[in-house]
Design an enzyme around this catalytic site. Structure first.
Site, mmCIF file in Angstrom:
data_model
loop_
_atom_site.group_PDB
_atom_site.id
_atom_site.type_symbol
_atom_site.label_atom_id
_atom_site.label_comp_id
_atom_site.label_asym_id
_atom_site.label_seq_id
_atom_site.Cartn_x
_atom_site.Cartn_y
_atom_site.Cartn_z
ATOM 1 N N GLU A 196 48.238 12.506 62.495
ATOM 2 C CA GLU A 196 47.378 13.696 62.493
ATOM 3 C C GLU A 196 48.110 14.826 61.776
ATOM 4 O O GLU A 196 49.329 14.746 61.591
ATOM 5 C CB GLU A 196 47.065 14.113 63.937
ATOM 6 C CG GLU A 196 46.345 13.013 64.692
ATOM 7 C CD GLU A 196 45.890 13.452 66.079
ATOM 8 O OE1 GLU A 196 46.186 14.596 66.488
ATOM 9 O OE2 GLU A 196 45.228 12.631 66.736
ATOM 10 N N GLU A 200 55.154 -5.353 61.326
ATOM 11 C CA GLU A 200 54.697 -4.259 60.467
ATOM 12 C C GLU A 200 55.865 -3.675 59.660
ATOM 13 O O GLU A 200 55.708 -3.310 58.500
ATOM 14 C CB GLU A 200 54.010 -3.185 61.313
ATOM 15 C CG GLU A 200 52.672 -3.696 61.862
ATOM 16 C CD GLU A 200 52.043 -2.816 62.933
ATOM 17 O OE1 GLU A 200 51.153 -3.320 63.634
ATOM 18 O OE2 GLU A 200 52.450 -1.658 63.083
ATOM 19 N N ARG A 201 57.035 -3.622 60.273
ATOM 20 C CA ARG A 201 58.198 -3.092 59.543
ATOM 21 C C ARG A 201 58.737 -4.105 58.542
ATOM 22 O O ARG A 201 59.217 -3.722 57.468
ATOM 23 C CB ARG A 201 59.262 -2.644 60.541
ATOM 24 C CG ARG A 201 58.742 -1.391 61.194
ATOM 25 C CD ARG A 201 59.534 -0.760 62.227
ATOM 26 N NE ARG A 201 58.797 0.448 62.614
ATOM 27 C CZ ARG A 201 58.820 0.989 63.809
ATOM 28 N NH1 ARG A 201 59.558 0.448 64.760
ATOM 29 N NH2 ARG A 201 58.123 2.071 64.067
ATOM 30 N N GLN A 255 80.282 -0.610 29.920
ATOM 31 C CA GLN A 255 80.777 -1.021 31.245
ATOM 32 C C GLN A 255 80.011 -0.325 32.373
ATOM 33 O O GLN A 255 79.735 -0.929 33.407
ATOM 34 C CB GLN A 255 82.272 -0.728 31.371
ATOM 35 C CG GLN A 255 82.860 -1.381 32.615
ATOM 36 C CD GLN A 255 84.311 -1.009 32.839
ATOM 37 O OE1 GLN A 255 84.658 0.170 32.974
ATOM 38 N NE2 GLN A 255 85.165 -2.006 32.876
#
Ligand code: FAD
Length: 378
Positions: free
Chosen positions: A128, A243-244, A280
């Site tokens: 929100e 979900e993670r 390099q």
């Protein structure tokens, strides 16, 4: 490189066909989608027709009933291609599983097959304007009135928010009880009082429609409550590891893609009479990044094995989300630097990957919150 052992030949076939889908049905249109701020709805239907939406849902509900490695492939290929505006993952692997686990038979039949076909698009609205990390601080409320819940409040930053046909809304049904007073309600866009705000302009993920949502005395039937009233917070905790992992999986494949593009670029670009990759600094930068990406790959694959065995705990998944997304930020930034000015040009995939990477540290629980979760185990 260390051989991957996670996938079977069936998974490889699925990967090849999803990769083809991205090449043919997504890449050619992607620039236009970024400009307009959302992907065409048609791509959802095409993905649904080919079985790329909700693959882990049971066949009875339109899915293929396959394991989560199929979803992992979708995340990996989206990360690899840079088509991060596709909101398939949230739809298939966050919204659909809540419906399957906690929805009534009626809800499942009404929404899941149509979601698998790409005819309905799902979203989940927790955040929100005044509460994100602190979910218990949300103000959206739903008050029981007869056989409906009267929902009021507003949500922001909602992925698929502008396209969505249904949204799982996190609301307080008993504000006095804190976390124990939170419930999940399935709101249909057809319900009077539900409106969508403008699409939000973002620093990255430009083809992903992210929107504000408003609920003005929306009457949500009791049958659209997921599970039991007051148990929403517990339900939200159940699948946090998966979900993670979704974010971590995408992060590592985005790192691999960034490395690939940069090795190609530095091979073809010349300065001071030699290829950039001959310096390099370039070689050491790429060598260091390649090492870290390999470490991340092995860790994330092992976490997936644990997840499939039902053994991945929340702190380890938090480590994966936190560490791989920090790495994604570093890899895309260093790779952009090796592209010089071209790296900052939107037409180069590394510029998009760099911009898209930033939010990975913020959503899905910020990386500070991930460290809090890990720190609790010290
Ligand atoms: C592109 C995008 C898509 C999103 N999609 C969705 C979606 O589909 N659905 C949805 O519900 N939400 C979505 N979100 C919202 C996202 O989950 C939140 O932005 C996130 O949880 C952080 O909340 P917040 O923005 O309110 O930040 P805040 O919680 O206000 O945090 C601000 C800062 O304070 C830190 N902080 C807060 N609490 C603590 C603490 N205890 N300890 C240490 N630091 C702390 C944070 O880590 C952060 O750095 C999306 C956001 C974005 C940007």
């Amino acid at each position: 490189m260390i051989e991957r052992t996670l996938y079977s030949s069936d998974h490889d076939l699925f990967r090849a066909s999803f990769r083809r889908f991205l090449d043919e049905e997504v890449r050619p249109y992607y620039d236009a989608w970024e400009d307009q701020g959302y992907v065409d709805r048609e791509v959802w239907r095409k993905a649904g027709a080919l079985g790329f939406l909700c693959p882990t849902m049971p066949e009875q509900y339109g899915g293929a009933g396959v394991d989560r490695l199929y979803s992992a492939i979708i995340f990996e290929e989206i990360g690899r291609s840079g088509a991060t505006g596709l909101g398939f993952g949230l739809h298939s692997d966050i919204v659909a599983p809540y419906l399957l686990a906690y929805g009534s038979d009626d809800l499942k039949e009404r929404y899941l097959p149509a979601m698998a076909r790409g005819e309905l698009i799902g979203a989940i609205a927790m955040s929100e304007p005044s509460a994100g990390s602190d979910l218990q601080g949300i103000r959206a409320s739903a008050v029981r009135d007869g056989d409906t819940w009267v929902l009021n409040g507003s949500k922001t930053f909602i992925t698929n928010g502008w396209h969505c046909d249904l949204v799982i809304v996190v609301a307080k049904t008993d504000p006095a009880l804190g976390a124990k007073g939170i419930s999940l309600l399935v709101v249909d866009t057809g319900m009077p009082g539900f409106s969508k705000g403008k699409r939000l302009k973002k620093a990255g993920l430009k083809a992903q429609d992210t929107a504000e949502l408003f609920f003005d005395s929306v009457r949500v039937p009791d049958g659209n409550l997921l599970g039991r009233a007051g148990e929403g917070f517990i339900y939200l905790m159940q699948e946090l590891a998966w979900e993670r992992m979704q974010i971590a999986i995408l992060a590592v494949s985005a790192c691999e893609a960034a490395l690939h593009w940069t090795i190609e670029y530095t091979r073809s670009r010349k300065a001071f009479g030699s290829e950039i990759i001959g310096f390099q600094n370039t070689r050491f930068t790429l060598a260091a990044l390649k090492t870290e990406v390999q470490v991340a790959r092995v860790f994330v694959d092992r976490c997936m094995e644990l997840l499939l065995a039902g053994k991945l705990d929340a702190p380890t998944a938090a480590m994966a989300k936190y560490w791989t997304t920090e790495l994604q930020g570093k890899v895309t930034d260093d790779c952009l630097q090796l592209h010089g000015g071209y790296g900052y040009m939107w037409e180069y995939p590394i510029a998009r990957a760099w911009a898209d990477a930033r939010v990975q540290r913020i959503y899905g629980g910020t990386n500070e919150i991930m460290k809090e979760i890990i720190a609790r185990t010290l």
